[in-house]
Design an enzyme around this catalytic site. Structure first.
Site, PDB file in Angstrom:
ATOM      1  N   ASP A 146      -2.526   1.315  10.020  1.00 46.41           N
ATOM      2  CA  ASP A 146      -3.409   0.422  10.781  1.00 46.41           C
ATOM      3  C   ASP A 146      -2.855  -1.001  10.864  1.00 46.41           C
ATOM      4  OD1 ASP A 146      -3.850   0.195   8.069  1.00 46.41           O
ATOM      5  OD2 ASP A 146      -5.991   0.610   8.154  1.00 46.41           O
ATOM      6  N   TYR A 195       0.454  -7.954  -2.183  1.00 47.40           N
ATOM      7  CA  TYR A 195      -0.667  -7.255  -1.558  1.00 47.40           C
ATOM      8  C   TYR A 195      -1.938  -7.772  -2.212  1.00 47.40           C
ATOM      9  CZ  TYR A 195      -3.819  -3.430  -0.267  1.00 47.40           C
ATOM     10  OH  TYR A 195      -4.880  -2.701   0.201  1.00 47.40           O
ATOM     11  N   ASP A 253       0.607  -8.611   2.784  1.00 50.58           N
ATOM     12  CA  ASP A 253      -0.763  -8.485   3.263  1.00 50.58           C
ATOM     13  C   ASP A 253      -1.644  -9.371   2.388  1.00 50.58           C
ATOM     14  OD1 ASP A 253      -3.311  -7.774   3.960  1.00 50.58           O
ATOM     15  OD2 ASP A 253      -3.038  -5.624   3.670  1.00 50.58           O
ATOM     16  N   ASN A 285      -4.736 -10.242   3.151  1.00 54.80           N
ATOM     17  CA  ASN A 285      -6.144  -9.887   3.328  1.00 54.80           C
ATOM     18  C   ASN A 285      -7.018 -11.122   3.566  1.00 54.80           C
ATOM     19  OD1 ASN A 285      -6.843  -7.095   3.462  1.00 54.80           O
ATOM     20  ND2 ASN A 285      -6.117  -6.846   1.355  1.00 54.80           N
ATOM     21  N   GLU A 337       0.828  -1.215   0.000  1.00 56.07           N
ATOM     22  CA  GLU A 337       0.000   0.000   0.000  1.00 56.07           C
ATOM     23  C   GLU A 337       0.858   1.259   0.000  1.00 56.07           C
ATOM     24  OE1 GLU A 337      -4.186   0.834   1.515  1.00 56.07           O
ATOM     25  OE2 GLU A 337      -3.559  -0.813   2.816  1.00 56.07           O
TER      26      GLU A 337
END
Length: 257
Positions: free
Chosen positions: A247, A106, A147, A149, A34
């Protein structure tokens, strides 16, 4: 070798946090997700001043991945996943560093689900699955970090009953992750801490970090050629509590070399 993954949630906006963490943690390799920056806006000078070389695949406003290597430039071996030539989202980059192939990824979020975004996520997972199989055939040390997800099990999510319809926890998404691992990959954190509650992400809303209402969505998958060299794994949870932090918190492993 200390390898870290960190969804920085905007590499320029959170550059002071990233540089502070790099100075404190001193990882040898870092996979960033990101970036939220086009190719020409990556803060290479600041990264170099911190002692790292870098390769990156930027994208305006969204996505973007990078690999940093302490003391030298990573040797890029791939940019983007095969399997969907028209896909313009910057979600995968790969480098060879000190004899290890590092894939930084990602994975798409997939929400709202069901719908086109979930379909794209599952296609991306399939492409990763197919390419990961090719990497295993090389029989060399490979680390797929980033990440993903996805929370693989109920242990990886605070109050799992609230997430049953979310694209990060839907059965087909979790199955895609388990199918990937089932090729022969090792989930590094779970190898060392099979029963611990470990989170890597805490939402900005509802005081999630203070309540430890988190998710484990940042993962390391290790090929058989390197899995037995895993010595340590941890989450730098305190970084999530710094001012203007992402975050996500940085996650890292140590490999015997």
């Amino acid at each position: 070798m200390k390898i870290a993954t960190y969804n920085v949630n905007g590499v320029n906006g959170r550059l002071p946090v990233l540089l502070r963490w790099l100075d404190k943690a001193q990882p040898d390799v870092v996979c960033l997700q990101e970036l939220k920056a086009p190719q020409e806006k990556f803060p290479m000078k600041a990264i170099e001043d911190a002692g790292y070389g870098a390769i990156w695949n930027g994208q305006k406003s969204w996505n973007g991945v990078a690999i940093l290597a302490k003391g030298h430039d990573p040797h890029q071996t791939r940019r983007g996943l095969p399997g969907e030539p028209d896909d313009v989202q910057s979600r995968y980059i790969e480098a060879a560093i000190d004899g290890v192939i590092i894939g930084c990824l990602y994975l798409p979020n997939g929400n709202p689900a069901p719908g086109p975004k979930l379909e794209y996520k599952l296609r991306w997972f399939k492409r990763l699955h197919d390419y990961a199989a090719e990497l295993l055939e090389l029989d060399v040390p490979v680390v797929l970090a980033g990440d993903y997800n996805v929370m693989p099990t109920e242990l990886d999510v605070y109050k799992p009953e609230r997430w049953v319809d979310d694209a990060l926890f839907r059965p087909e998404v979790r199955q895609a992750f388990h199918d990937l691992v089932g090729q022969g990959w090792t989930d590094a954190v779970r190898k060392l801490y099979p029963d611990d509650v470990i989170y890597t992400f805490w939402d900005y809303f509802r005081n999630a970090y203070v309540r430890n209402a988190g998710l484990r969505i940042d993962h390391f998958l290790l090929s058989p050629a390197i899995a037995d060299d895993l010595k340590k794994a941890n989450v730098d949870k305190d970084v999530r509590g710094w001012d203007h932090s992402s975050d996500h918190a940085p996650v890292w492993i140590e490999i015997a070399t």
